[in-house]
Design an enzyme around this catalytic site. Structure first.
Site, PDB file in Angstrom:
ATOM      1  N   ASN A  95      -1.985   2.561   2.588  1.00 56.21           N
ATOM      2  CA  ASN A  95      -1.829   2.951   3.380  1.00 56.21           C
ATOM      3  C   ASN A  95      -0.484   4.603   3.332  1.00 56.21           C
ATOM      4  O   ASN A  95       0.851   3.642   3.329  1.00 56.21           O
ATOM      5  CB  ASN A  95      -1.327   2.201   4.684  1.00 56.21           C
ATOM      6  CG  ASN A  95      -1.047   2.601   5.927  1.00 56.21           C
ATOM      7  OD1 ASN A  95      -1.238   3.723   5.919  1.00 56.21           O
ATOM      8  ND2 ASN A  95      -0.262   2.148   6.877  1.00 56.21           N
ATOM      9  N   LYS A 131       0.451   6.397   5.597  1.00 51.58           N
ATOM     10  CA  LYS A 131       0.444   6.410   7.332  1.00 51.58           C
ATOM     11  C   LYS A 131       1.369   8.307   7.177  1.00 51.58           C
ATOM     12  O   LYS A 131       0.472   8.763   6.696  1.00 51.58           O
ATOM     13  CB  LYS A 131       2.873   6.250   6.859  1.00 51.58           C
ATOM     14  CG  LYS A 131       2.170   4.681   6.546  1.00 51.58           C
ATOM     15  CD  LYS A 131       3.818   3.415   6.668  1.00 51.58           C
ATOM     16  CE  LYS A 131       3.105   2.638   5.945  1.00 51.58           C
ATOM     17  NZ  LYS A 131       4.659   1.484   6.611  1.00 51.58           N
ATOM     18  N   HIS A 141      -2.972  -2.408  12.685  1.00 49.61           N
ATOM     19  CA  HIS A 141      -1.865  -1.657  12.030  1.00 49.61           C
ATOM     20  C   HIS A 141      -0.140  -2.476  12.567  1.00 49.61           C
ATOM     21  O   HIS A 141      -0.137  -1.792  13.641  1.00 49.61           O
ATOM     22  CB  HIS A 141      -1.174  -0.892  11.375  1.00 49.61           C
ATOM     23  CG  HIS A 141      -0.168  -0.776  10.740  1.00 49.61           C
ATOM     24  ND1 HIS A 141       1.366  -0.587  10.877  1.00 49.61           N
ATOM     25  CD2 HIS A 141      -0.229  -0.872   9.104  1.00 49.61           C
ATOM     26  CE1 HIS A 141       2.232  -0.474   9.510  1.00 49.61           C
ATOM     27  NE2 HIS A 141       1.380  -0.924   8.336  1.00 49.61           N
ATOM     28  N   GLU A 193       2.445  -0.763  13.070  1.00 49.79           N
ATOM     29  CA  GLU A 193       2.773  -0.102  13.543  1.00 49.79           C
ATOM     30  C   GLU A 193       2.914   0.566  15.022  1.00 49.79           C
ATOM     31  O   GLU A 193       2.922   1.098  16.081  1.00 49.79           O
ATOM     32  CB  GLU A 193       3.273   1.681  12.346  1.00 49.79           C
ATOM     33  CG  GLU A 193       4.460   1.023  11.853  1.00 49.79           C
ATOM     34  CD  GLU A 193       4.200   1.104  10.257  1.00 49.79           C
ATOM     35  OE1 GLU A 193       3.397   2.055  10.062  1.00 49.79           O
ATOM     36  OE2 GLU A 193       5.312   0.630   9.361  1.00 49.79           O
ATOM     37  N   GLU A 214       0.314  -8.584   7.391  1.00 45.68           N
ATOM     38  CA  GLU A 214       1.478  -8.121   6.705  1.00 45.68           C
ATOM     39  C   GLU A 214       2.505  -8.833   7.617  1.00 45.68           C
ATOM     40  O   GLU A 214       2.739  -8.383   9.005  1.00 45.68           O
ATOM     41  CB  GLU A 214       1.354  -6.556   7.075  1.00 45.68           C
ATOM     42  CG  GLU A 214       0.309  -5.874   6.193  1.00 45.68           C
ATOM     43  CD  GLU A 214       0.531  -4.484   6.356  1.00 45.68           C
ATOM     44  OE1 GLU A 214       0.050  -4.076   5.650  1.00 45.68           O
ATOM     45  OE2 GLU A 214       0.003  -3.604   7.711  1.00 45.68           O
ATOM     46  N   GLY A 249       7.800  -2.226   4.198  1.00 44.63           N
ATOM     47  CA  GLY A 249       8.841  -1.247   4.116  1.00 44.63           C
ATOM     48  C   GLY A 249      10.034  -1.532   4.581  1.00 44.63           C
ATOM     49  O   GLY A 249      11.254  -1.027   4.281  1.00 44.63           O
ATOM     50  N   SER A 256       5.527  -4.770   1.245  1.00 52.49           N
ATOM     51  CA  SER A 256       6.618  -4.537   0.043  1.00 52.49           C
ATOM     52  C   SER A 256       6.184  -4.451  -1.067  1.00 52.49           C
ATOM     53  O   SER A 256       6.343  -5.192  -2.372  1.00 52.49           O
ATOM     54  CB  SER A 256       8.278  -4.864   0.205  1.00 52.49           C
ATOM     55  OG  SER A 256       8.813  -4.524   1.636  1.00 52.49           O
TER      56      SER A 256
HETATM   57  C1  PEP Z   1       1.960  -1.277   5.062  1.00 52.33           C
HETATM   58  O1  PEP Z   1       2.892   0.058   6.613  1.00 52.33           O
HETATM   59  O2  PEP Z   1       0.871  -1.309   5.820  1.00 52.33           O
HETATM   60  C2  PEP Z   1       2.917  -1.594   3.898  1.00 52.33           C
HETATM   61  C3  PEP Z   1       3.368  -2.842   3.853  1.00 52.33           C
HETATM   62  O3  PEP Z   1       4.569  -0.920   4.019  1.00 52.33           O
HETATM   63  P1  PEP Z   1       4.615  -1.364   3.344  1.00 52.33           P
HETATM   64  O4  PEP Z   1       4.196  -1.552   1.267  1.00 52.33           O
HETATM   65  O5  PEP Z   1       5.391  -0.040   2.433  1.00 52.33           O
HETATM   66  O6  PEP Z   1       5.435  -2.425   2.950  1.00 52.33           O
END
Ligand code: PEP
Length: 247
Positions: free
Chosen positions: A9, A11, A94, A96, A165, A171, A209
């Site tokens: 992803n 982003k 997601h 976000e 998630e 992040g 992460s």
């Molecule tokens: C994401 O935004 O879907 C995500 C898992 O981000 P990160 O791997 O940076 O934690």
């Protein structure tokens, strides 16, 4: 036996040059045992499609789609448009989007529905915030989020990919332990089992992460079928190491 899937992803990151280098690095490292895809920002999808169209091993997708078919929805991108650009996947719900765009469980479910109608595979994200985890509400929250999608899609629920998630892990560098992640994946699988006889075939990804050094142990859990990767998907070496960990 479920296939593993690793999805990057991106982003709101990248530019034409960086994307080309990243894709070249991923293609060079492949093919992978796992299914692999990248979800790019909308303006770059046509270039991603051009770059990957000869490579049967790497799919691509959008990071969101509208819940509407077409019309006066300024700034939105439809599932039909994503399909026209060869997308195989679209991320919906997601955290976000849920947090910064106030997307409700029902809106996320409606997006998943329209994605399926256009033969896209929606990657439906669910996950709890830190406050919710600390209040022991993780199970309740993810079940509620999943339930809206189950009710809206009916028997088609088996056609989606789920991504667990935890918001506190996205992040932040704080990864869920394999046991924490497996517990929620197991819970989701049980919930899906009540909705479809095909729950055992559905891919449930972990996101939050994931890095090259923690991917293999996460992906070795019985109900973790790969990952949705944010930050680490922007570096070819890291992303491809994670793809290889999903063997
Ligand atoms: C994401 O935004 O879907 C995500 C898992 O981000 P990160 O791997 O940076 O934690």
């Amino acid at each position: 036996m479920r296939r593993k899937l690793v999805v990057g992803n991106w982003k709101m990151n990248g530019n034409r040059r960086a994307n080309a280098e990243l894709l070249a690095g991923i293609e060079e490292a492949g093919p992978f045992v796992a299914d692999v895809a990248v979800c790019a920002p909308f303006p770059y999808l046509s270039e991603v499609a051009l770059s990957l169209q000869g490579d049967k091993h790497i799919g691509w997708g959008g990071q969101d789609c509208s819940s509407h078919e077409a019309g006066a929805y300024t700034g939105e991108v439809s599932a039909a448009m994503l399909a026209e650009f060869g997308c195989k996947y679209v991320i919906v719900g997601h955290s976000e989007r849920r947090a910064y765009h106030a997307e409700s469980d029902q809106l996320v479910a409606d997006k998943a529905k329209i994605a399926l109608a256009h033969k896209l595979i929606p990657i439906v994200c669910v996950g709890e915030t830190l406050d919710e985890r600390e209040a022991n509400r993780t199970d309740k929250v993810v079940k509620r989020q999943m339930s809206a999608v189950i009710h809206t899609l009916g028997h088609c629920i088996s056609q989606i990919v789920v991504a667990y998630e935890p918001v506190w892990a996205i992040g932040t560098g704080k990864t869920a332990t394999p046991e924490q992640a497996q517990a929620v994946h197991g819970l989701l699988r049980t919930q899906l089992h009540a909705a479809t006889p095909k729950s055992g075939e559905m891919q449930i990804l972990y996101g939050g992460s994931v890095r090259p050094d923690n991917a293999a142990v996460l992906f070795s859990q019985p109900d973790i079928d790969g990952g949705l990767i944010g930050g680490a998907s922007l570096k070819a070496a890291d992303f491809t190491a994670i793809c290889r960990a999903a063997a």
